[in-house]
Write an enzyme that holds these catalytic residues in place. Structure first.
Site: not given
Length: 225
Positions: A119, A173, A204
């Site tokens: 991320s 996600d 995610h």
């Protein structure tokens, strides 16, 4: 931000380290986030890879109401083209440059260093690795996107034009859309990078299949086992 301010969790191999993975966590997490994954990689018992998990500094994050948490940069808006605070991204990249310099001073060649991140951490892995002046071993971009894409052409390091890039993303996600990830991958393709794309049916997060693929990537680029 300096190396003294960027504290890290370090996992030393049982033999003298000849390679290193610097692995950045996501927003609001810390260096402990990916430590449990190392045993799951199935590396040989006598491998010589040092794993470093730096902690991002704490800062107010605008999109989360100014709540103070660990972050590599601020996120000022939900719009995809305004997600990253460029000044913060570049500041964190300098901090990772310092970690690389520290590993090189300890005898690990730059081409034996892999930058990894999830991320926000993946943003920093790409930002740092694509611009690093010496050849790196690889980049792992996990559930992430490419920031500062407009300046990449001018800033890209010729030494890392052929750096192996492992790019993984979840098709479900809700935080960083698969569309943004594919756009980022396409931009890397346009610049001629060799991107190994992996898409998983996950949100995610990280899944077991992805861990297996990460292990295979590290074994290949670091010639483990």
């Amino acid at each position: 931000m300096t190396l003294d301010m960027l504290d890290c969790i370090t996992l030393e191999p049982s033999t003298a380290a000849t390679a290193c993975v610097i692995w950045m966590h996501g927003l609001g997490a810390d260096g402990n986030d990916f430590v449990p994954m190392v045993p799951e990689l199935g590396l040989p018992r006598e491998h010589s890879v040092r794993f470093i998990f730096p902690n991002a500094p704490t800062m107010p994050v605008t999109i989360n109401g100014g709540y103070v948490m660990r972050a590599w940069y601020d996120i000022v808006a939900a719009e995809l083209d305004k997600r990253a605070d460029e000044v913060g991204v570049r500041r964190s990249a300098v901090a990772i440059d310092e970690l690389i310099a520290d590993q090189r001073a300890k005898g690990v060649a730059s081409n034996r260093i892999v930058l990894a991140g999830f991320s926000q951490g993946g943003v920093i892995a790409l930002q740092t690795g694509l611009r690093y002046p010496e050849k790196l071993g690889g980049i792992m971009a996990l559930s992430t996107y490419l920031a500062c894409a407009e300046t990449l052409g001018a800033e890209a390091s010729s030494s890392n034009r052929d750096v192996p890039i492992f790019y993984a993303h979840g098709s479900m996600d809700p935080v960083i859309s698969i569309a943004l990830a594919k756009l980022s991958k396409a931009r890397l393709d346009t610049h001629g990078y060799k991107v190994q794309w992996h898409e998983y049916g996950m949100p995610h997060s990280v899944c077991a299949e992805e861990i297996d693929d990460i292990a295979a990537f590290l074994k290949r680029v670091l010639a483990i086992g």
